[in-house]
Design a protein around this motif. Sequence first.
Motif, PDB file in Angstrom:
ATOM      1  N   SER A  97      44.686  13.189 -52.653  1.00 46.06           N
ATOM      2  CA  SER A  97      45.318  11.917 -52.320  1.00 46.06           C
ATOM      3  C   SER A  97      46.476  12.158 -51.356  1.00 46.06           C
ATOM      4  O   SER A  97      46.891  13.306 -51.111  1.00 46.06           O
ATOM      5  CB  SER A  97      45.842  11.244 -53.591  1.00 46.06           C
ATOM      6  OG  SER A  97      46.933  11.994 -54.124  1.00 46.06           O
TER       7      SER A  97
ATOM      8  N   THR B 196      41.372  20.533 -43.599  1.00 42.42           N
ATOM      9  CA  THR B 196      40.727  19.753 -44.653  1.00 42.42           C
ATOM     10  C   THR B 196      39.562  20.485 -45.306  1.00 42.42           C
ATOM     11  O   THR B 196      39.178  20.155 -46.434  1.00 42.42           O
ATOM     12  CB  THR B 196      40.233  18.414 -44.092  1.00 42.42           C
ATOM     13  OG1 THR B 196      39.355  18.658 -42.985  1.00 42.42           O
ATOM     14  CG2 THR B 196      41.401  17.569 -43.613  1.00 42.42           C
TER      15      THR B 196
ATOM     16  N   ARG C 150      39.971  24.971 -49.525  1.00 46.83           N
ATOM     17  CA  ARG C 150      40.435  24.670 -50.868  1.00 46.83           C
ATOM     18  C   ARG C 150      41.928  25.006 -50.941  1.00 46.83           C
ATOM     19  O   ARG C 150      42.440  25.768 -50.122  1.00 46.83           O
ATOM     20  CB  ARG C 150      39.652  25.470 -51.914  1.00 46.83           C
ATOM     21  CG  ARG C 150      38.158  25.150 -51.919  1.00 46.83           C
ATOM     22  CD  ARG C 150      37.440  25.892 -53.030  1.00 46.83           C
ATOM     23  NE  ARG C 150      35.996  25.730 -52.896  1.00 46.83           N
ATOM     24  CZ  ARG C 150      35.298  24.690 -53.369  1.00 46.83           C
ATOM     25  NH1 ARG C 150      35.937  23.724 -54.024  1.00 46.83           N
ATOM     26  NH2 ARG C 150      33.991  24.615 -53.196  1.00 46.83           N
TER      27      ARG C 150
ATOM     28  N   ALA D 256      40.545  22.534 -55.571  1.00 45.16           N
ATOM     29  CA  ALA D 256      40.277  21.261 -54.899  1.00 45.16           C
ATOM     30  C   ALA D 256      40.283  21.432 -53.387  1.00 45.16           C
ATOM     31  O   ALA D 256      41.080  22.197 -52.835  1.00 45.16           O
ATOM     32  CB  ALA D 256      41.318  20.232 -55.312  1.00 45.16           C
ATOM     33  N   ARG D 257      39.384  20.739 -52.706  1.00 49.55           N
ATOM     34  CA  ARG D 257      39.389  20.728 -51.251  1.00 49.55           C
ATOM     35  C   ARG D 257      40.545  19.857 -50.750  1.00 49.55           C
ATOM     36  O   ARG D 257      40.854  18.817 -51.325  1.00 49.55           O
ATOM     37  CB  ARG D 257      38.084  20.176 -50.711  1.00 49.55           C
ATOM     38  CG  ARG D 257      36.867  21.014 -51.095  1.00 49.55           C
ATOM     39  CD  ARG D 257      36.276  21.672 -49.902  1.00 49.55           C
ATOM     40  NE  ARG D 257      35.104  22.460 -50.244  1.00 49.55           N
ATOM     41  CZ  ARG D 257      34.843  23.647 -49.748  1.00 49.55           C
ATOM     42  NH1 ARG D 257      35.697  24.192 -48.893  1.00 49.55           N
ATOM     43  NH2 ARG D 257      33.745  24.306 -50.073  1.00 49.55           N
TER      44      ARG D 257
ATOM     45  N   LYS E  65      40.604  17.936 -48.264  1.00 54.88           N
ATOM     46  CA  LYS E  65      40.132  16.601 -47.880  1.00 54.88           C
ATOM     47  C   LYS E  65      39.971  15.667 -49.065  1.00 54.88           C
ATOM     48  O   LYS E  65      39.941  14.441 -48.901  1.00 54.88           O
ATOM     49  CB  LYS E  65      38.816  16.703 -47.114  1.00 54.88           C
ATOM     50  CG  LYS E  65      37.644  17.245 -47.932  1.00 54.88           C
ATOM     51  CD  LYS E  65      36.399  17.344 -47.069  1.00 54.88           C
ATOM     52  CE  LYS E  65      35.223  17.942 -47.845  1.00 54.88           C
ATOM     53  NZ  LYS E  65      34.027  18.071 -46.970  1.00 54.88           N
ATOM     54  N   SER E  66      39.901  16.216 -50.286  1.00 56.67           N
ATOM     55  CA  SER E  66      39.746  15.384 -51.478  1.00 56.67           C
ATOM     56  C   SER E  66      41.076  14.968 -52.089  1.00 56.67           C
ATOM     57  O   SER E  66      41.103  14.150 -53.017  1.00 56.67           O
ATOM     58  CB  SER E  66      38.921  16.131 -52.533  1.00 56.67           C
ATOM     59  OG  SER E  66      39.679  17.188 -53.123  1.00 56.67           O
TER      60      SER E  66
ATOM     61  N   ARG F  20      48.523  15.640 -50.990  1.00 58.29           N
ATOM     62  CA  ARG F  20      48.637  16.372 -49.716  1.00 58.29           C
ATOM     63  C   ARG F  20      50.098  16.627 -49.368  1.00 58.29           C
ATOM     64  O   ARG F  20      50.441  17.680 -48.835  1.00 58.29           O
ATOM     65  CB  ARG F  20      47.959  15.591 -48.591  1.00 58.29           C
ATOM     66  CG  ARG F  20      46.455  15.577 -48.671  1.00 58.29           C
ATOM     67  CD  ARG F  20      45.859  15.137 -47.347  1.00 58.29           C
ATOM     68  NE  ARG F  20      44.421  14.905 -47.469  1.00 58.29           N
ATOM     69  CZ  ARG F  20      43.604  14.787 -46.448  1.00 58.29           C
ATOM     70  NH1 ARG F  20      44.076  14.870 -45.205  1.00 58.29           N
ATOM     71  NH2 ARG F  20      42.319  14.576 -46.620  1.00 58.29           N
TER      72      ARG F  20
END
Length: 282
Positions: free
Chosen positions: A134, A92, A95, A128-129, A131-132, A138
């Motif tokens: 949706s 997570t 990036r 984008a990380r 963990k961010s 993912r």
Amino acid sequence: MRQTDPIRVTQMTKTIGERNILDRVDLDIPPGEIVALLGPNGAGKTTLIGCLLGLLTPSAGSITLWGEPVAELSPETRARIGFVPQALTGFTWFRVRELMDYLAAYRERPNDPEDRVWEEWAALDPAARVKSLSGGERQRLAIVLALRFMPDLIILDEPVASLDPQARHDFMRLLPEYARRRGASVLISSHIISDLEDISDRIVILRRGHIRLNMTIPEIMESIRVIAAPPPADWPVEILASNDDGTTWVRGWRSELDMAAVEHGMAVDTPDIERLFLALSR
């Protein structure tokens, strides 16, 4: 079957506690075949996939991938496998591009102009990380991580459940195109039967650890029927399941039985995969 088939499972049993989660399973997947693995919750689908990947150890029987025991796969053979889990967990803090580059350091990427098709389909922000993202994003990332290295064997455990309708539609178009182009074998488990019926060469139905059905789509259409009542004892068919409305699923149908059914005033229907699945899953 040739020993070099991508997947060969022979009399494989997996016991947890006193329960046989899988019981004497036989399954061969030849090169280039797309196999749909169906079964109700608790049937043993995820356990079977875990055994195929070497994440779980069978209690009895054997599994080979391209002729190698699954517990002793060479690095070259492992590199030929792509796995998409039900949900991507971990990593997570990375990036998206960092994670792709990190994993690329462990696997050779083929020099193929088609190898970016999955990244283009996923359309993820590389900065984008994880963990961010949706749930659907993912899952698209999990698919990219499994398929961008152009594997020869793809194993997917409920890969589209969290995808939006457009992403799911496009994935189900791209996956068989990829498999045909590469000659790759695919084992895909999903509850969205209409998707699998459209792309699969073979249907495998698992129930309570046993394989209830293992047939190609043409074999199903040719030899399975649902008839209005139980067949006479002298008909050369096997009863697969009975429905609450009195209709009966049979295997081994022959064209000459069409006239016999007419003489008995018995309606005969060709199979619908979803109805067949529901009948065999009871």
